[in-house]
Structure formats: C-alpha cells, structure tokens
Design a protein around this motif. Structure first.
Motif, PDB file in Angstrom:
ATOM      1  N   ALA A 119      59.586  80.766 -71.288  1.00 27.42           N
ATOM      2  CA  ALA A 119      59.217  80.558 -69.883  1.00 27.42           C
ATOM      3  C   ALA A 119      59.763  81.649 -68.961  1.00 27.42           C
ATOM      4  N   ARG A 120      60.715  82.436 -69.449  1.00 29.10           N
ATOM      5  CA  ARG A 120      61.356  83.390 -68.535  1.00 29.10           C
ATOM      6  C   ARG A 120      61.082  84.860 -68.870  1.00 29.10           C
TER       7      ARG A 120
ATOM      8  N   THR B 110      59.869  90.564 -66.577  1.00 28.59           N
ATOM      9  CA  THR B 110      58.539  90.987 -67.051  1.00 28.59           C
ATOM     10  C   THR B 110      58.684  92.387 -67.616  1.00 28.59           C
ATOM     11  N   LEU B 111      58.185  92.590 -68.830  1.00 31.18           N
ATOM     12  CA  LEU B 111      58.200  93.929 -69.421  1.00 31.18           C
ATOM     13  C   LEU B 111      56.773  94.409 -69.634  1.00 31.18           C
TER      14      LEU B 111
ATOM     15  N   ASP C 252      60.887  88.063 -80.842  1.00 37.44           N
ATOM     16  CA  ASP C 252      61.933  87.030 -80.953  1.00 37.44           C
ATOM     17  C   ASP C 252      62.466  86.639 -79.570  1.00 37.44           C
ATOM     18  N   ILE C 253      62.647  87.656 -78.720  1.00 33.89           N
ATOM     19  CA  ILE C 253      63.141  87.362 -77.362  1.00 33.89           C
ATOM     20  C   ILE C 253      62.112  86.505 -76.625  1.00 33.89           C
ATOM     21  N   LYS C 254      60.845  86.842 -76.847  1.00 34.14           N
ATOM     22  CA  LYS C 254      59.760  86.075 -76.204  1.00 34.14           C
ATOM     23  C   LYS C 254      59.803  84.613 -76.672  1.00 34.14           C
TER      24      LYS C 254
ATOM     25  N   ILE D  88      67.060  93.792 -70.860  1.00 33.45           N
ATOM     26  CA  ILE D  88      66.348  92.510 -70.991  1.00 33.45           C
ATOM     27  C   ILE D  88      67.271  91.458 -71.631  1.00 33.45           C
ATOM     28  N   LYS D  89      67.877  91.833 -72.761  1.00 31.45           N
ATOM     29  CA  LYS D  89      68.721  90.853 -73.482  1.00 31.45           C
ATOM     30  C   LYS D  89      69.888  90.410 -72.606  1.00 31.45           C
ATOM     31  N   THR D  90      70.500  91.389 -71.934  1.00 35.00           N
ATOM     32  CA  THR D  90      71.685  91.076 -71.129  1.00 35.00           C
ATOM     33  C   THR D  90      71.317  90.209 -69.928  1.00 35.00           C
TER      34      THR D  90
END
Ligand SMILES: Cc1cc2nc3c(=O)[nH]c(=O)nc-3n(C[C@H](O)[C@H](O)[C@H](O)COP(=O)(O)OP(=O)(O)OC[C@H]3O[C@@H](n4cnc5c(N)ncnc54)[C@H](O)[C@@H]3O)c2cc1C
Ligand code: FES
Length: 358
Positions: A170-171, A144-145, A163-165, A131-133
């Motif tokens: 939007a992505r 989407t997870l 935090d990633i959210k 996801i991060k990469t």
C-alpha cells in the motif's frame, strides 16, 4: 574523511549481465568510520597499469541492514568498471574512502510524506537505499519509484524491488519504464523525457502530493524530470539530484574566463584535521585541487569533474571561479562551499577549510 581504508570484499554477485554487486567486510575497528546514511557513496581507489583510478559508487544497502554494498555497472570502454568486472573477487582488499554525499533528506518518523524517485539504469543504487530506509523509518509515508531501463533483463535489483513492493503493497508504487520492450500500459513504454514526465504527472502521479523528489541517472533525464517538476511548482529545495557522469572531461582543464588574464601568485592556506598548512601557486595555471596535489597535499577527490562532491570544502577567505558544478546545492554555495577540483583562484589569498561540514 579523505582517508582511504583497506576493505576486504566479502562477496561479488552478478546482478545482471553487466552489473556486479560487491559486498564489503567492515571490521569492528572501522564500523564507526563506515557508518552511512541512505543515498551516500563510497570512493574506491585502484592502480591499473600504473595509473591510479578513483571512482565513486553509491551504497545500495540500507543503514539498518548492517551491510556495506555497492553495484558497479560496466560502462563501454570504462577503465574502472571494466577492471572491476574482470578482477574483483571475494577476499580481495580495496582502498575505500569513508561514505560521503548529501543525496538524502533527514528522516521524519512521524511524517506522512510522499517521496517520489526517478532513476535510470545504475542510478537505482542510491535510490534503492533511500526507498528501503524511508519506508522502514517513516511508517506513514509513501514512496513512488519511476525506474527507466532498456528492457526487463537489464533492470538492476528487479527481484529486490518486487520484494519491497510485496512487503509495502500500500505504500510503495513501482513504475517500470522500458525503452525497448513493449508494456501493456503504453505510457510505461519509451524513455523518461519531459513528455513522459508530463504524461505521468497528468495521468498517474498527482504532483500536488509530492513532498520530496529524488532524481538519479544521466544528465538529460535528470534535467527533463527536474524541469517537469519545477513547472509544477515543486521548489528546487525539495528536489534532490545525484549525477553519475560517464563522460567527464579528460586531460588538463583550462583556466576559466575571470581567472585567465591574471598571472599573479596565490597563497593558499589549507585547514584540515585541525592543522593549517600553506602553499603558493600561479593562479591562472591550474585548479586549486591540482595545484595542491602537485605540491604533495593529500586532499580528498574522486571525479575531478565537479560531479561527486568528494573534494568539497569551505572557502573562508578569498574568491574562486568554478567551472562545471553539479554537486553543490544553492544553500551550500551561499554558505561558502566550493569544489576545488573545478576552482580557479580569483584572489591572491585563499583559505580552504576541510573541517567545516555545514
Ligand atoms: C556520486 C556518484 C555515484 C556513482 N554511483 C555509481 C553506482 O552506484 N554504480 C555505477 O555503476 N556507477 C556509479 N557512478 C559512476 C562511476 O563513478 C563511474 O563514473 C563509472 O563506473 C564509469 O567509470 P569507468 O572508469 O568505468 O569509466 P571511465 O574510464 O571513466 O569512462 C567513462 C566514459 O567515458 C568515455 N571515455 C573514456 N576516455 C575518454 C576520453 N578521452 N574522452 C571522452 N570520453 C572518454 C568511456 O568510453 C566511457 O564511456 C557514480 C558516480 C558518482 C559521481
Ligand atoms: S572531485 Fe568530484 S566534485 Fe571535485
């Protein structure tokens, strides 16, 4: 690749009650050896009560973070994970194999893709790296997870995901499915099974938008998700799967059907690091890997259960019959790759090439 390197533990942090996050110090001399791509894993080796244990753990950091980090979830009565939880500490040195695994797709910075990931429990570790990469490397892509856990207290990397959210509002679409905790949206309560997937694809995720799907978790969940995706015409080649088996067969394996009636000797040539070496073994007795190890060959392996793909090599001559096989994709089998830990010889001569990767 098959070599173990001693790595010092920089830190150990409890992420949840039963999961510890371990960060390694990678010295400059090993930087190249420990370069990884998202979704790969490390194989660790320790000796506990005189028994050598090897286990694989996915890297949860992203390559751009310049950190080598894994998370080990404690498994009930699990030898390695229990030992790790009780013994691992900063400063300790652990034998680690170089990163391996093909649980990823090539990044396409110009693409606008929809990546969908299903993870359950500790299955989040490689998915977190993916996801991060992907969100960083593909600025026009969406992710989407769908992440299954028992309760919010057992959600691994809960804060990091939040935090990633926040960062990619939007992505990044984050869906927690909790089996033992009620959520406002009824669809998000329960287990990730075929029915839940069908409901998600009907009401929440448009399957026609999915370019790539990643699945990591227990076997039953992986089969349910991939079945649901396939029934929506998502081709197998677009579904990447990583199984974390927690119930591998123990003890000696038995010969498989085609191999068992044959008692002849088999001559094996091993091509590794540019060298050719040979040994012979009675082909109905053991797997090719066990025979080679018994004869003193240092070949790569970890699970011995057909799951981790650490033992993967190319069979350039002869034929084998494989037992459990969860790690190779169809195109790899078509190109001649095998898992020696699950292979019985069907011919009197085999050539195993560890130097060919594609
Ligand atoms: C590619 C890959 C990546 C992985 N990544 C991660 C990760 O990121 N994080 C993570 O936590 N795990 C990960 N795993 C799983 C990990 O490798 C181990 O399998 C896990 O930690 C359990 O190891 P253990 O030694 O603690 O348990 P084991 O001792 O191997 O036992 C596993 C289970 O089998 C049962 N068992 C023990 N003895 C027997 C017996 N005789 N007969 C039947 N059952 C028995 C135990 O009760 C236990 O439930 C990954 C696995 C793979 C293949
Ligand atoms: S050692 Fe894990 S697949 Fe062979």
């Amino acid at each position: 690749m098959s070599q173990f390197h001693p790595l010092r533990i920089a830190s150990c942090r409890n992420e949840t009650r039963d999961a510890v996050v371990v960060t390694f110090d990678v010295p400059d001399t090993l930087r190249d050896a420990f370069r990884f791509v998202q979704g790969q894993h490390l194989t660790l080796r320790v000796v506990v009560n005189g028994e050598e244990l090897r286990r694989s753990y996915s890297i949860c950091s992203a390559p751009f973070e310049n950190t080598l980090r894994i998370a080990i979830k404690r498994v009930a009565d699990g030898l390695f994970s229990s030992w790790a939880h009780e013994n691992l500490k900063p400063g300790q040195v652990i034998d680690c194999m170089e990163p391996a695994g093909r649980f990823h797709v090539p990044l396409e910075p110009a693409a606008a893709r929809h990546h969908l990931a299903f993870a359950a429990g500790s299955g989040i570790t490689p998915v977190l790296s993916i996801i991060k990469t992907t969100l960083a490397a593909e600025p026009r892509s969406h992710m989407t997870l769908v992440y299954g856990n028992r309760a919010s207290t057992s959600v691994l990397f809960r804060e990091e995901l939040a935090d990633i959210k926040d960062r990619y509002t939007a992505r990044f679409n984050l869906i927690h499915i909790l089996s033992r905790e009620h959520q406002d949206i009824e669809l998000f309560t329960g287990r990730i099974d075929g029915d839940k997937c069908d409901q998600l694809f009907k009401h929440w995720i448009d399957p026609s938008t999915i370019d790539v799907a990643y699945i990591c978790g227990p076997r039953s969940m992986m089969e349910a998700v991939s079945g649901s995706l396939r029934s929506r015409r998502i081709d197998k080649s677009r579904i990447k799967m990583e199984l974390f088996s927690d119930a591998l067969p123990r003890g000696p394996r038995s010969p498989r059907s085609g191999a068992e009636c044959r008692a002849q000797e088999c001559k094996v040539t091993v091509v590794q690091d540019g060298r050719r070496r040979e040994f012979s073994f009675a082909r109905n007795q053991q797997t090719v890997l066990d025979s080679a190890l018994e004869q003193g060959f240092e070949l790569p392996y970890s699970c011995k259960g057909g799951v981790c793909s650490t033992c993967r090599c190319k069979l350039t001559r002869g034929q084998v019959e494989m037992g459990a096989q969860y790690a190779l994709e169809d195109y790899e089998i078509a190109r001649g790759f095998i898992l020696p830990c699950q292979s019985y010889a069907l011919t009197n001569e085999l050539v195993l090439d560890y130097d060919q990767d594609s």
